[in-house]
Structures are given as C-alpha cells and as structure tokens.
Design a protein around this motif. Structure first.
Motif, PDB file in Angstrom:
ATOM      1  N   SER A 100      38.493  38.837-128.970  1.00  0.00           N
ATOM      2  CA  SER A 100      39.542  38.469-128.028  1.00  0.00           C
ATOM      3  C   SER A 100      39.303  39.047-126.652  1.00  0.00           C
ATOM      4  O   SER A 100      39.796  38.522-125.656  1.00  0.00           O
ATOM      5  N   SER A 101      38.529  40.147-126.561  1.00  0.00           N
ATOM      6  CA  SER A 101      38.293  40.763-125.261  1.00  0.00           C
ATOM      7  C   SER A 101      36.839  40.715-124.848  1.00  0.00           C
ATOM      8  O   SER A 101      36.518  40.843-123.698  1.00  0.00           O
TER       9      SER A 101
ATOM     10  N   SER B 142      28.328  42.711-123.409  1.00  0.00           N
ATOM     11  CA  SER B 142      28.422  41.401-124.052  1.00  0.00           C
ATOM     12  C   SER B 142      27.102  40.653-124.086  1.00  0.00           C
ATOM     13  O   SER B 142      26.898  39.767-124.921  1.00  0.00           O
ATOM     14  N   GLY B 143      26.194  40.981-123.152  1.00  0.00           N
ATOM     15  CA  GLY B 143      24.944  40.236-123.048  1.00  0.00           C
ATOM     16  C   GLY B 143      25.129  38.869-122.431  1.00  0.00           C
ATOM     17  O   GLY B 143      24.261  38.002-122.556  1.00  0.00           O
ATOM     18  N   GLU B 144      26.244  38.665-121.743  1.00  0.00           N
ATOM     19  CA  GLU B 144      26.539  37.366-121.145  1.00  0.00           C
ATOM     20  C   GLU B 144      26.680  37.494-119.629  1.00  0.00           C
ATOM     21  O   GLU B 144      27.189  38.496-119.123  1.00  0.00           O
TER      22      GLU B 144
ATOM     23  N   ILE C 250      31.713  31.869-122.242  1.00  0.00           N
ATOM     24  CA  ILE C 250      31.782  33.328-122.133  1.00  0.00           C
ATOM     25  C   ILE C 250      33.126  33.803-122.676  1.00  0.00           C
ATOM     26  O   ILE C 250      34.148  33.113-122.551  1.00  0.00           O
ATOM     27  N   PHE C 251      33.145  34.989-123.284  1.00  0.00           N
ATOM     28  CA  PHE C 251      34.389  35.532-123.838  1.00  0.00           C
ATOM     29  C   PHE C 251      35.465  35.588-122.753  1.00  0.00           C
ATOM     30  O   PHE C 251      35.169  35.639-121.561  1.00  0.00           O
ATOM     31  N   ASP C 252      36.730  35.561-123.169  1.00  0.00           N
ATOM     32  CA  ASP C 252      37.848  35.343-122.253  1.00  0.00           C
ATOM     33  C   ASP C 252      37.861  36.277-121.052  1.00  0.00           C
ATOM     34  O   ASP C 252      37.965  35.837-119.900  1.00  0.00           O
ATOM     35  N   LEU C 253      37.787  37.595-121.307  1.00  0.00           N
ATOM     36  CA  LEU C 253      37.860  38.551-120.200  1.00  0.00           C
ATOM     37  C   LEU C 253      36.696  38.354-119.236  1.00  0.00           C
ATOM     38  O   LEU C 253      36.868  38.406-118.005  1.00  0.00           O
ATOM     39  N   GLY C 254      35.495  38.107-119.789  1.00  0.00           N
ATOM     40  CA  GLY C 254      34.335  37.873-118.940  1.00  0.00           C
ATOM     41  C   GLY C 254      34.468  36.599-118.125  1.00  0.00           C
ATOM     42  O   GLY C 254      34.100  36.558-116.948  1.00  0.00           O
ATOM     43  N   PHE C 255      34.997  35.558-118.740  1.00  0.00           N
ATOM     44  CA  PHE C 255      35.165  34.275-118.056  1.00  0.00           C
ATOM     45  C   PHE C 255      36.124  34.398-116.874  1.00  0.00           C
ATOM     46  O   PHE C 255      35.806  33.981-115.750  1.00  0.00           O
TER      47      PHE C 255
ATOM     48  N   LEU D 115      37.330  35.482-110.890  1.00  0.00           N
ATOM     49  CA  LEU D 115      38.125  36.253-109.926  1.00  0.00           C
ATOM     50  C   LEU D 115      37.306  37.243-109.101  1.00  0.00           C
ATOM     51  O   LEU D 115      37.502  37.350-107.877  1.00  0.00           O
ATOM     52  N   VAL D 116      36.404  37.969-109.743  1.00  0.00           N
ATOM     53  CA  VAL D 116      35.692  39.041-109.042  1.00  0.00           C
ATOM     54  C   VAL D 116      34.759  38.533-107.940  1.00  0.00           C
ATOM     55  O   VAL D 116      34.817  39.029-106.805  1.00  0.00           O
ATOM     56  N   PRO D 117      33.874  37.536-108.205  1.00  0.00           N
ATOM     57  CA  PRO D 117      32.979  37.073-107.143  1.00  0.00           C
ATOM     58  C   PRO D 117      33.701  36.568-105.889  1.00  0.00           C
ATOM     59  O   PRO D 117      33.257  36.884-104.773  1.00  0.00           O
ATOM     60  N   PRO D 118      34.808  35.812-106.002  1.00  0.00           N
ATOM     61  CA  PRO D 118      35.505  35.411-104.772  1.00  0.00           C
ATOM     62  C   PRO D 118      36.029  36.606-103.965  1.00  0.00           C
ATOM     63  O   PRO D 118      36.001  36.584-102.729  1.00  0.00           O
TER      64      PRO D 118
END
Length: 269
Positions: free
Chosen positions: A9-10, A155-157, A228-233, A238-241
């Motif tokens: 889930s994370s 995560s390796g993603e 990609i898993f939810d938190l990573g997605f 959000l982070v790059p912008p």
C-alpha cells in the motif's frame, strides 16, 4: 535466507535480501564518509593555497569547506548519471526484458545511496548552522531530494527519473565558484563574469530544458509510470513540479545577477 518486504500500500512489494540492504546502507555510509573527508581536505588545501581563506570568519570557513564537498558530490553524480542515462544500456527500451521504469543495477543503486548520504550530510550542516548555509528553499530542496531518492532506492522503481534530476547537480560547481569568487573579492574579474555565463547556460540546459524532457518522457511512458506503487506515483507527480518551479525561481535570480554583472563590466570598460 531472510528477506525483507514492505507493505504494497505504501511501496513496492519487492523482497529485499539482507545483502541488498547492507549494500544500500554501505553506500549511504560511503556518501557520508566522502563528505567528511572532502570537507577536511578542502580546509587543509585552502589554508595552504588560498591566502583569503585564513582571513575568513568561522561561518565563512565552514561554508567554504561545505561547498567543497558539495562540488565534489556534484561532479561525481553528474558523470555517473550521464553514463547511466546515455552511455550504458540500463534504460534502453527492452534491453533487460523489463520496463525502464523498473530498471535497476548495482551501479545505479550505489549512486543513489552515495547521493542520499551526501544530502543527509549537507542537510545536517544546513540545519546545524541555519541560516548561515542557506534558507528554507535549500531545506525544502534537500528534503524532497532525500525523500525521492529513498523511495526509488527501496522500491527499485523510477530510478531513471531520479538520475535525471541528479544530473542537474552539474550546475552546482558554478554556483559554488561564484560564491568563492565573491568571498575573495573578485566580483569584478573576468572569471566571475565568465562563470556567470556558464552558470546561466548550464542552468538553462540542465535545470530548465532537462525538466521539459523529464515531463515529456513521463508523458510518453505514462502507462508504465502508473504501475509505480501509490506513494511513489503521487510523489512523481508532485515533487518534480515543485523542483521545477524552484529552478525557475533560481534561474530568474541568476539571470538578474548576470545582467547586473555584464552591465557593470560594460560601464567599467
């Protein structure tokens, strides 16, 4: 063999062996150790080779040495990222029989671990000496960087996107050289103006155009990105912008500073 997993889930449900975890921690430790060594070596070399260094105050000496290891880290990760992204086959479509979004290697893991060790060290210096070494924007930038690197490493993603962002560190040596020249009283020198031009050009390429490529790549591979898993997605959305907006803000300040420097040079000539 004992294996470690994290909740799906994370984060990705990928299982990690103790050996993998050990090598990640070792890479982070190497990054921290690298920063400490370069920090100390910078102080020794500067004391021997630069007369102005001996006249600096305690906080300025601290920042001088801090910028020494940030420059070293920037050069290392910029070349490593360039190699992994363009020269190796790690992120070529279908080269390993899996999505480039999920592509990892021992080298890319090491680069991310070392970089995480650097950001931990640098953030520690900033917080310990705040605001001598920066302000809220540096804390935000480092915090987001550490968070993103940690998620990708565990995560390796999405390592391809982390490495693209790490390549933007290639502008750091020019930022640091500008500070060194300023402290040394060489703001009116030709080297200062040349460095300003290089900083402006490098920032435009590595922190503006590269982010356009970054977002375009995400758009083309969005079907894979969604896996990609939810938190990573959501972090990738959000982070790059946020980082891109910060880069635009800093670019505006760099452009203003360069225009001011060129104007002064014209008047003096």
């Amino acid at each position: 063999m004992v294996e470690f997993s994290v909740p799906s889930s994370s984060m990705s449900s990928t299982l990690h062996t103790p050996s993998e975890v050990f090598h990640w921690l070792a890479s982070i430790f190497i990054g921290i150790t690298m920063c400490i060594i370069v920090f100390q070596v910078t102080g020794v070399i500067s004391l021997l080779c630069f007369n102005d260094y001996g006249r600096l105050g305690k906080k300025e000496r601290l920042e001088w040495k801090n910028r020494g290891f940030s420059t070293f880290h920037a050069i290392v990760v910029a070349f490593a990222s360039l190699y992994l992204l363009l020269l190796s086959d790690q992120f070529k479509d279908g080269s390993h029989g899996k999505s480039i979004i999920n592509s990892t290697s021992t080298l890319s893991d090491r680069v991310l671990g070392i970089s995480l060790g650097y950001f931990l060290s640098d953030l520690g210096m900033i917080l310990w000496n705040f605001p001598a070494l920066g302000g809220w924007e540096y804390v935000l930038h480092h915090g987001l960087s550490m968070f993103s690197i940690f998620l990708s490493l565990m995560s390796g993603e999405g390592q391809i996107y982390i490495l693209m962002v790490l390549f933007t560190e290639s502008t750091t040596p020019f930022v640091n050289l500008r500070w060194y020249l300023d402290v040394a009283g060489l703001k009116s020198s030709k080297l200062y103006m040349f460095n300003g031009i290089m900083l402006f050009t490098g920032w435009l390429v590595a922190r503006i155009f590269l982010f356009i490529i970054f977002f375009f790549h995400m758009y083309l591979h969005f079907d894979e990105v969604k896996q990609i898993f939810d938190l990573g997605f959501y972090s990738l959305l959000l982070v790059p912008p946020v980082l891109a907006l910060m880069n635009l803000f800093w670019f505006w300040k760099i452009a203003k500073g360069l225009a001011k420097t060129v104007s002064k040079a014209r008047h003096s000539s």
